[in-house]
Design an enzyme around this catalytic site. Structure first.
Site, PDB file in Angstrom:
ATOM      1  N   CYS A 115      41.235  -3.955  11.821  1.00  0.00           N
ATOM      2  CA  CYS A 115      41.429  -4.009  10.372  1.00  0.00           C
ATOM      3  C   CYS A 115      40.334  -3.248   9.623  1.00  0.00           C
ATOM      4  O   CYS A 115      40.285  -2.033   9.679  1.00  0.00           O
ATOM      5  CB  CYS A 115      41.532  -5.465   9.918  1.00  0.00           C
ATOM      6  SG  CYS A 115      42.315  -5.666   8.306  1.00  0.00           S
ATOM      7  N   HIS A 116      39.423  -3.928   8.925  1.00  0.00           N
ATOM      8  CA  HIS A 116      38.301  -3.253   8.268  1.00  0.00           C
ATOM      9  C   HIS A 116      37.073  -3.177   9.170  1.00  0.00           C
ATOM     10  O   HIS A 116      36.054  -2.594   8.786  1.00  0.00           O
ATOM     11  CB  HIS A 116      37.942  -3.954   6.958  1.00  0.00           C
ATOM     12  CG  HIS A 116      38.990  -3.810   5.890  1.00  0.00           C
ATOM     13  ND1 HIS A 116      40.055  -4.681   5.784  1.00  0.00           N
ATOM     14  CD2 HIS A 116      39.154  -2.885   4.913  1.00  0.00           C
ATOM     15  CE1 HIS A 116      40.825  -4.301   4.763  1.00  0.00           C
ATOM     16  NE2 HIS A 116      40.306  -3.219   4.229  1.00  0.00           N
TER      17      HIS A 116
ATOM     18  N   GLU B 168      45.942  -1.215   1.155  1.00  0.00           N
ATOM     19  CA  GLU B 168      45.033  -1.448   0.021  1.00  0.00           C
ATOM     20  C   GLU B 168      45.802  -1.347  -1.296  1.00  0.00           C
ATOM     21  O   GLU B 168      45.585  -2.147  -2.219  1.00  0.00           O
ATOM     22  CB  GLU B 168      43.887  -0.421   0.029  1.00  0.00           C
ATOM     23  CG  GLU B 168      43.052  -0.382   1.293  1.00  0.00           C
ATOM     24  CD  GLU B 168      42.189  -1.614   1.525  1.00  0.00           C
ATOM     25  OE1 GLU B 168      42.390  -2.649   0.866  1.00  0.00           O
ATOM     26  OE2 GLU B 168      41.306  -1.520   2.402  1.00  0.00           O
TER      27      GLU B 168
END
Length: 243
Positions: free
Chosen positions: A142-143, A174
């Site tokens: 993910c991030h 996002e």
């Protein structure tokens, strides 16, 4: 180096940022299942797992404690302060206090908070660089890939993602969350932008931005979103076992 000569121990990285981010003023922090699900995969595969953040502190993103992302069994773990994972969180280590050579696999969990601290998390980066230099596996979901551009390959002096394929949370994701402008206004670097700037080929999931999708490129294993946390960790285990 074969997997038999690497420690069967995972450094599961956690963001130490727990502060304002969302448009409504809510804090961001660790996305709970993006650490829980990989933890479960690694433990089931016989790995020792150590959780560490850059400062030794952490906080949970309240948006991640939701039925959208968590099953009944996830909630059971969350609500049981004596569960293995709850004890692991409570025993969070400071990355700089650890010995990098003790780990054979590095996994970066996520949350939007990682955009704040991972790119300059020197202690976590040092552990990942050691794992990579000794022939181990580096993985992120993910991030979590926010940390990857800063992890250097000692042999080339470039990021370990240079010339490799990676994925991570998408720009469309996002946008759907209404966070594109917020990320820009805060001067944070989106995952795709950071990866491409470091010389990687960023892979977009063939389905939607919240579908399970992960990419393996040699010893580098990345996943797109919360739904990919389990599969990314499972592929990291497979990559480790195939060394």
């Amino acid at each position: 180096m074969s997997s038999s000569s690497l420690p069967k121990r995972v450094l599961l990285a956690v963001t130490s940022y727990h502060g304002p981010f969302y448009v409504n003023g809510d804090n961001t922090g660790l996305f709970y299942t993006e650490a829980l699900h990989p933890y479960n995969v690694f433990r089931a595969a016989g790995f020792e797992v150590v959780l560490a953040s850059e400062t030794g502190a952490y906080g949970i993103d309240p948006h991640s404690i939701d039925k959208t992302f968590m099953s009944e069994s996830d909630f059971a773990v969350y609500n049981d302060k004596d569960s293995d994972f709850s004890r692991a969180l409570a025993g969070m280590r400071k990355a700089g206090d650890l010995t990098p050579e003790d780990y054979g696999l590095f996994f970066a969990s996520a949350g939007h908070a990682t955009l704040f601290d991972y790119p300059e998390a020197a202690g976590l980066i040092a552990i990942a660089e050691s794992v990579w230099a000794r022939g181990g596996i580096v993985s992120a979901v993910c991030h979590g890939p926010a940390i990857l551009p800063a992890i250097k390959d000692a042999a080339t002096g470039k990021s370990i993602v240079a010339g490799r394929s990676v994925t991570g949370f998408t720009d469309s994701g996002e946008e759907l969350m209404g966070l594109t402008k917020r990320i820009k206004d805060l001067g944070l670097v989106p995952i795709s932008e950071g990866a491409e700037a470091a010389g990687a080929t960023y892979k977009v999931p063939p389905g939607g931005p919240f579908d399970d999708f992960s990419v393996v490129d040699g010893r580098l294993v990345t996943g797109t979103n919360p739904a990919s946390a389990h599969s990314t960790a499972a592929k990291a285990v497979e990559a480790f076992n195939s060394l």
